[in-house]
Each structure stands twice: as C-alpha cells, then as structure tokens.
Scaffold this motif. Structure first.
Motif, PDB file in Angstrom:
ATOM      1  N   ARG A  11       0.833  -1.204   0.000  1.00 21.94           N
ATOM      2  CA  ARG A  11       0.000   0.000   0.000  1.00 21.94           C
ATOM      3  C   ARG A  11       0.870   1.257   0.000  1.00 21.94           C
ATOM      4  O   ARG A  11       0.591   2.231  -0.719  1.00 21.94           O
ATOM      5  CB  ARG A  11      -0.936  -0.010   1.209  1.00 21.94           C
ATOM      6  CG  ARG A  11      -1.856   1.214   1.302  1.00 21.94           C
ATOM      7  CD  ARG A  11      -2.795   1.332   0.103  1.00 21.94           C
ATOM      8  NE  ARG A  11      -3.606   2.525   0.161  1.00 21.94           N
ATOM      9  CZ  ARG A  11      -4.821   2.561   0.710  1.00 21.94           C
ATOM     10  NH1 ARG A  11      -5.338   1.457   1.261  1.00 21.94           N
ATOM     11  NH2 ARG A  11      -5.506   3.663   0.715  1.00 21.94           N
ATOM     12  N   ALA A  12       1.927   1.258   0.803  1.00 19.38           N
ATOM     13  CA  ALA A  12       2.819   2.416   0.849  1.00 19.38           C
ATOM     14  C   ALA A  12       3.487   2.637  -0.499  1.00 19.38           C
ATOM     15  O   ALA A  12       3.625   3.781  -0.965  1.00 19.38           O
ATOM     16  CB  ALA A  12       3.867   2.216   1.942  1.00 19.38           C
ATOM     17  N   PHE A  13       3.900   1.550  -1.156  1.00 16.54           N
ATOM     18  CA  PHE A  13       4.499   1.662  -2.482  1.00 16.54           C
ATOM     19  C   PHE A  13       3.494   2.242  -3.476  1.00 16.54           C
ATOM     20  O   PHE A  13       3.826   3.144  -4.253  1.00 16.54           O
ATOM     21  CB  PHE A  13       4.976   0.293  -2.959  1.00 16.54           C
ATOM     22  CG  PHE A  13       5.279   0.224  -4.429  1.00 16.54           C
ATOM     23  CD1 PHE A  13       6.392   0.868  -4.962  1.00 16.54           C
ATOM     24  CD2 PHE A  13       4.433  -0.459  -5.295  1.00 16.54           C
ATOM     25  CE1 PHE A  13       6.661   0.814  -6.327  1.00 16.54           C
ATOM     26  CE2 PHE A  13       4.691  -0.520  -6.650  1.00 16.54           C
ATOM     27  CZ  PHE A  13       5.806   0.122  -7.167  1.00 16.54           C
ATOM     28  N   ILE A  31       5.498   9.462   1.019  1.00 20.36           N
ATOM     29  CA  ILE A  31       6.603   8.648   1.523  1.00 20.36           C
ATOM     30  C   ILE A  31       6.317   8.298   2.974  1.00 20.36           C
ATOM     31  O   ILE A  31       6.277   9.178   3.831  1.00 20.36           O
ATOM     32  CB  ILE A  31       7.934   9.406   1.407  1.00 20.36           C
ATOM     33  CG1 ILE A  31       8.208   9.776  -0.059  1.00 20.36           C
ATOM     34  CG2 ILE A  31       9.081   8.579   1.978  1.00 20.36           C
ATOM     35  CD1 ILE A  31       9.400  10.676  -0.247  1.00 20.36           C
ATOM     36  N   SER A  32       6.099   6.994   3.244  1.00 21.06           N
ATOM     37  CA  SER A  32       5.647   6.609   4.580  1.00 21.06           C
ATOM     38  C   SER A  32       6.381   5.414   5.179  1.00 21.06           C
ATOM     39  O   SER A  32       6.145   5.085   6.340  1.00 21.06           O
ATOM     40  CB  SER A  32       4.143   6.299   4.541  1.00 21.06           C
ATOM     41  OG  SER A  32       3.869   5.255   3.620  1.00 21.06           O
ATOM     42  N   THR A  33       7.255   4.751   4.419  1.00 14.32           N
ATOM     43  CA  THR A  33       7.982   3.601   4.955  1.00 14.32           C
ATOM     44  C   THR A  33       9.458   3.710   4.571  1.00 14.32           C
ATOM     45  O   THR A  33       9.830   4.477   3.675  1.00 14.32           O
ATOM     46  CB  THR A  33       7.431   2.275   4.400  1.00 14.32           C
ATOM     47  OG1 THR A  33       7.666   2.220   2.991  1.00 14.32           O
ATOM     48  CG2 THR A  33       5.936   2.130   4.684  1.00 14.32           C
ATOM     49  N   LEU A  87      13.485   3.944  -2.000  1.00 12.78           N
ATOM     50  CA  LEU A  87      13.078   3.987  -3.405  1.00 12.78           C
ATOM     51  C   LEU A  87      13.102   5.417  -3.935  1.00 12.78           C
ATOM     52  O   LEU A  87      13.630   5.684  -5.028  1.00 12.78           O
ATOM     53  CB  LEU A  87      11.673   3.391  -3.546  1.00 12.78           C
ATOM     54  CG  LEU A  87      11.102   3.276  -4.958  1.00 12.78           C
ATOM     55  CD1 LEU A  87      11.903   2.281  -5.788  1.00 12.78           C
ATOM     56  CD2 LEU A  87       9.632   2.853  -4.894  1.00 12.78           C
ATOM     57  N   ASN A  88      12.567   6.345  -3.176  1.00 17.94           N
ATOM     58  CA  ASN A  88      12.541   7.744  -3.607  1.00 17.94           C
ATOM     59  C   ASN A  88      13.946   8.317  -3.713  1.00 17.94           C
ATOM     60  O   ASN A  88      14.237   9.092  -4.642  1.00 17.94           O
ATOM     61  CB  ASN A  88      11.715   8.576  -2.625  1.00 17.94           C
ATOM     62  CG  ASN A  88      11.622  10.028  -3.045  1.00 17.94           C
ATOM     63  OD1 ASN A  88      11.055  10.366  -4.073  1.00 17.94           O
ATOM     64  ND2 ASN A  88      12.207  10.893  -2.233  1.00 17.94           N
ATOM     65  N   ALA A  89      14.818   7.955  -2.802  1.00 23.47           N
ATOM     66  CA  ALA A  89      16.207   8.432  -2.867  1.00 23.47           C
ATOM     67  C   ALA A  89      16.865   7.950  -4.156  1.00 23.47           C
ATOM     68  O   ALA A  89      17.616   8.700  -4.800  1.00 23.47           O
ATOM     69  CB  ALA A  89      16.987   7.947  -1.653  1.00 23.47           C
TER      70      ALA A  89
END
Length: 218
Positions: free
Chosen positions: A172-174, A183-185, A191-193
């Motif tokens: 779900r976070a992905f 961005i929550s996990t 992944l965002n970095a």
C-alpha cells in the motif's frame, strides 16, 4: 522542417514513468527483490537480471524501447518480470499474454524444463475499475470455477488509483508513492532516494532523450 523532440522536464518525472521505473529497479536489485516479495508474498533468495538480446533478435523495436525488468531467482525455476504501465491502450491486457509467451520460451531454453512465471504490471490507474489495489489473474474451469488451472504462471496488476484495503502495508505504501508521491515507509524512502539520484545522473538524462526519440519514431 522535422518536428523537434521536446522532452519533458526530467526533474518533474515520477516513478510512474516506465523508463525511470525500470532504471531504478535495474540499478537496485535489492529493492526489486523486496517489491516482488511483498507483491507475491514470497521469499526470494537472489535475483539475476537477464538480457533480452537473444529473445528479441527479431523484434529490434521492442528491444530498443524495453522498460521492464526480467529476472531469474538463482538456483530455482522462478522467473519474474515487472513493468510500470502508463498507457491502457487497446492492447494493454494482451501485453501480459505476450510477456508470458516470451518468458516461457526463454526460461525453457535456459532450464530445459518448464519454469514458474511471475508477471507484475504496476498501474497508476484502476485496471478493472472495481476499487482493488491488487488483481491476481488465475485460470479456472468454466464449467466448475472451483477448479483452478494452476499452470505455474502468476499474474498480478498492482493499481494505485484504488480504494479497497486489500494489500499489506508495504505494498500500500508503495502504491501510494506511485499514485501521489507520499513517503511513509523505509522502503519507499529508499526507493525515492534512488529515483532522485538517477534523475540527476547525466547518463540517465541522455538515455531518456534517446528513449523518447525511439518512441516518437515507432
């Protein structure tokens, strides 16, 4: 005068872009493995990325515009492919059938037996408009739907534009990150970095412009 190719601002690209998505996973096998594990509820030991050069020797256009990841779990009979889908055109659903065909051919040639195939389409839209984040596609007997035809091919759609509480918190976070960039996990932070790092890479910027040119010329 030929039309000038005006690429989008690379800084504005998000994970929804298929080319960027593929590059992020290509550079980070551990993230790819974690995503596949969460999507299929599997334990995966080690992924080996596979090339398409021999498979697509008669399909040069596709080889040049590849935006999916194709991998084999070492020392097993499990093969995976994952791709971001940004265009639900008339051939969208049939594309999964195409992937299955080429994976069947290649995996058999590599292993000399039939392998288990895992195919993931990540979609920033609801494929079937039923509100689910995950659609797992299975073959069943028409006369008796309780009979599942388990041929070792596991196909899922992961959809960000959905409402049901039907996936685990990591998936779900992905999908929330795919849909709106939240961005929550720790996984999504990493992944965002990687997304930001790759977008700033000059080689990626050059490759992305070539990718756009190839798509326009198809």
């Amino acid at each position: 005068m030929p039309n000038e190719i005006i690429p989008p601002d690379i800084k504005s690209l998000t994970i929804q872009n298929p080319f960027l998505f593929a590059k992020v996973l290509e550079k980070n096998p551990a993230l790819c493995r974690q995503l596949l594990e969460q999507a299929f509820s599997l334990q995966i030991s080690e992924l080996e990325y596979l090339g398409y050069e021999n498979i697509f020797e008669d399909f040069s256009d596709y080889k040049d515009t590849r935006t999916d990841i194709y991998a084999h779990e070492k020392k097993t009979l499990r093969f995976f492919t994952i791709e971001m889908q940004d265009n639900p055109d008339d051939y969208f659903l049939k594309k999964m059938r195409y992937y299955r065909a080429i994976m069947d051919k290649d995996s058999y040639q590599r292993m000399n037996t039939f392998a288990d195939l895992y195919i993931v389409f990540v979609c920033p839209f609801d494929v079937f408009k039923e509100g689910h984040h995950l659609y797992a596609i299975k073959n069943r007997c028409q006369e008796d739907p309780s009979i599942v035809y388990d041929d070792g091919c596991y196909q899922i759609f992961l959809c960000s534009d959905s409402t049901e509480d039907d996936v685990n918190s990591e998936v779900r976070a992905f999908l929330d990150y795919v849909g709106c960039g939240s961005i929550s996990t720790d996984f999504v932070k990493e992944l965002n970095a990687c997304v930001q790092q790759i977008k700033s890479d000059e080689n990626f910027q050059s490759d992305f412009k070539k990718y756009l040119a190839t798509k326009i010329n198809l």
